[in-house]
Design an enzyme around this catalytic site. Structure first.
Site, PDB file in Angstrom:
ATOM      1  N   ASP A  12      -8.361   4.096  18.139  1.00 20.71           N
ATOM      2  CA  ASP A  12      -9.214   4.066  16.955  1.00 20.71           C
ATOM      3  C   ASP A  12      -8.995   5.375  16.188  1.00 20.71           C
ATOM      4  OD1 ASP A  12     -11.263   4.264  15.113  1.00 20.71           O
ATOM      5  OD2 ASP A  12     -12.814   3.529  16.461  1.00 20.71           O
ATOM      6  N   SER A  43       0.827  -1.213   0.000  1.00 17.19           N
ATOM      7  CA  SER A  43       0.000   0.000   0.000  1.00 17.19           C
ATOM      8  C   SER A  43       0.860   1.262   0.000  1.00 17.19           C
ATOM      9  CB  SER A  43      -0.939   0.017   1.206  1.00 17.19           C
ATOM     10  OG  SER A  43      -0.211   0.238   2.402  1.00 17.19           O
ATOM     11  N   LYS A  81     -13.109   4.084  -0.190  1.00 19.91           N
ATOM     12  CA  LYS A  81     -13.439   2.779  -0.770  1.00 19.91           C
ATOM     13  C   LYS A  81     -14.767   2.901  -1.510  1.00 19.91           C
ATOM     14  CE  LYS A  81      -9.857   1.523   1.572  1.00 19.91           C
ATOM     15  NZ  LYS A  81      -8.546   1.352   0.943  1.00 19.91           N
ATOM     16  N   ASP A 105      -3.343   3.347  15.319  1.00 20.67           N
ATOM     17  CA  ASP A 105      -3.997   2.084  14.962  1.00 20.67           C
ATOM     18  C   ASP A 105      -3.923   1.133  16.148  1.00 20.67           C
ATOM     19  OD1 ASP A 105      -4.910  -0.347  13.663  1.00 20.67           O
ATOM     20  OD2 ASP A 105      -4.335   0.574  11.766  1.00 20.67           O
ATOM     21  N   ASP A 135      -5.857   5.644   5.265  1.00 22.47           N
ATOM     22  CA  ASP A 135      -6.271   4.575   4.348  1.00 22.47           C
ATOM     23  C   ASP A 135      -7.003   3.514   5.169  1.00 22.47           C
ATOM     24  OD1 ASP A 135      -6.601   2.993   2.130  1.00 22.47           O
ATOM     25  OD2 ASP A 135      -4.579   2.146   2.167  1.00 22.47           O
ATOM     26  N   PRO A 159       0.061  -2.001   8.796  1.00 23.56           N
ATOM     27  CA  PRO A 159       1.367  -2.197   9.459  1.00 23.56           C
ATOM     28  C   PRO A 159       2.371  -1.068   9.201  1.00 23.56           C
ATOM     29  CG  PRO A 159       1.315  -3.451   7.424  1.00 23.56           C
ATOM     30  CD  PRO A 159      -0.023  -2.763   7.530  1.00 23.56           C
ATOM     31  N   GLY A 197       2.504   0.966   5.827  1.00 25.24           N
ATOM     32  CA  GLY A 197       2.853   1.261   4.431  1.00 25.24           C
ATOM     33  C   GLY A 197       2.875   2.750   4.127  1.00 25.24           C
TER      34      GLY A 197
END
Length: 366
Positions: A260, A188, A306, A240, A277, A222, A224
């Site tokens: 969050d 990503s 999305k 995150d 993202d 993770p 990106g």
């Protein structure tokens, strides 16, 4: 020349067609779109003979979401003789383009076109020489002149035309050629890298992506997108509940906040960038982005929306209109751009930049 070819992601031809029909119509350039499913391109045919050039010169290319590239073309050249494909192409372009600055021999981005692309690469060199001899191209490449496009849709079958260098994609086929960095935590990372290339002029990178800036990555795991910010020597708050890649934590530039992304509120007032993202409904993400921008929690943001399975252009348009309305309501001056990037899938990437009055030489200082 009354046709405009728009290259797009295969499977998104209907969205590309809906968008160009809508935006051309608002400029009173009327026509209809020819769409072939999964072809990777759309042809918008204007009713008036000169409207193709008018469209690609008057409508800002940066305002298009689903088009990767566009150019105006004439009639389809068919049955090019294998022993001499060059002469008919030169003949089509003479009198249409004078002293073009660059030649691009392109295909649509489909699996079927991969073999054709090998031919295009070999064909470019002799065709360029012939077009220079004919005066269609200058003897040297220059970004100040139109770009000449030869677009093959099948062997021996192509459209010829041009685009304006100040109002097109600078990339071949509209696709930046990026290499996946072996030390990045996820693929990503290429989405954000491409977004930076597409949305931020290269001569502004040193100022707008400067060393030592503070940035926030919402939904970072993770890492990106955090990777791109760290690579540009920024201090990053990665938000995150999921873990971050150890390689990023080892840089000392990343603060991992187990929260969050929708509930996190920054405690600094000098955050230059916020990126996001997250897999969530576009309306929910857009509302969060509006909150960040209206409150002045960041100066610039890049985020992904999305897309649903149906009415994707309408969904994106609705969310961008909501964002603009929120900014207008709160007196926030901002630039909004959106694009379905090459590395995007069922999503579009949005860039918003808050603008302040220029102070002390800085373009957007508070």
């Amino acid at each position: 020349m009354n046709k405009v070819v728009l290259l797009c992601r295969p499977g998104f031809e209907k969205e590309c067609a809906a968008e160009i029909t809508d935006k051309a119509g608002k400029r009173e350039i009327f026509g209809f779109a020819r769409v072939k499913e999964n072809a990777g391109y759309v042809i918008y045919e204007c009713y008036q003979p000169e409207d193709g050039e008018k469209l690609i010169s008057e409508l800002p290319f940066s305002s298009l979401i689903f088009a990767r590239q566009w150019f105006v073309v004439g009639e389809l050249l068919q049955h090019l003789p294998p022993e001499d494909r060059i002469t008919p192409i030169v003949g089509m372009l003479q009198g249409v383009v004078e002293k073009g600055g660059e030649l691009r021999v392109e295909v649509a981005d489909t699996n079927e076109s991969k073999e054709l692309m090998k031919f295009c690469r070999k064909f470019t060199v002799p065709l360029r020489a012939a077009l220079r001899d004919a005066g269609v191209l200058t003897n040297y490449e220059t970004p100040k002149r139109p770009v000449v496009h030869v677009f093959f849709i099948a062997p021996g079958c192509c459209y010829t035309g041009y685009s304006f260098a100040h109002n097109n994609s600078p990339f071949y086929m509209g696709i930046p050629r990026l290499k996946f960095p072996s030390d990045a935590p996820s693929r990503s990372t290429l989405k954000l890298e491409e977004a930076l290339h597409v949305f931020i002029p290269e001569d502004e990178w040193d100022e707008r992506l400067a060393n030592g800036m503070y940035a926030v990555d919402l939904g970072a795991c993770p890492g990106g997108w955090t990777y791109q910010l760290v690579k540009r020597n920024m201090w990053v708050y990665s938000v995150d509940n999921g873990p971050m890649a150890q390689s990023l934590m080892d840089t000392g530039q990343v603060t991992w906040l187990r929260e969050d992304g929708f509930r996190y509120r920054p405690n600094r007032n000098n955050i230059s960038w916020m990126v996001c993202d997250m897999v969530e409904k576009p309306a929910k993400v857009t509302a969060l982005m509006a909150q960040w921008l209206v409150n002045g929690w960041c100066r610039e943001t890049i985020f992904n929306l999305k897309l649903p399975m149906k009415k994707r252009y309408e969904e994106v348009s609705h969310n961008l209109a909501y964002l603009q309305a929120q900014l207008d309501e709160h007196g926030v001056n901002a630039q909004i751009q959106a694009r379905q990037l090459y590395h995007d899938r069922e999503e579009v990437t949005v860039h918003v930049r808050r603008l302040w009055a220029a102070v002390g030489g800085r373009r957007d200082e508070r």
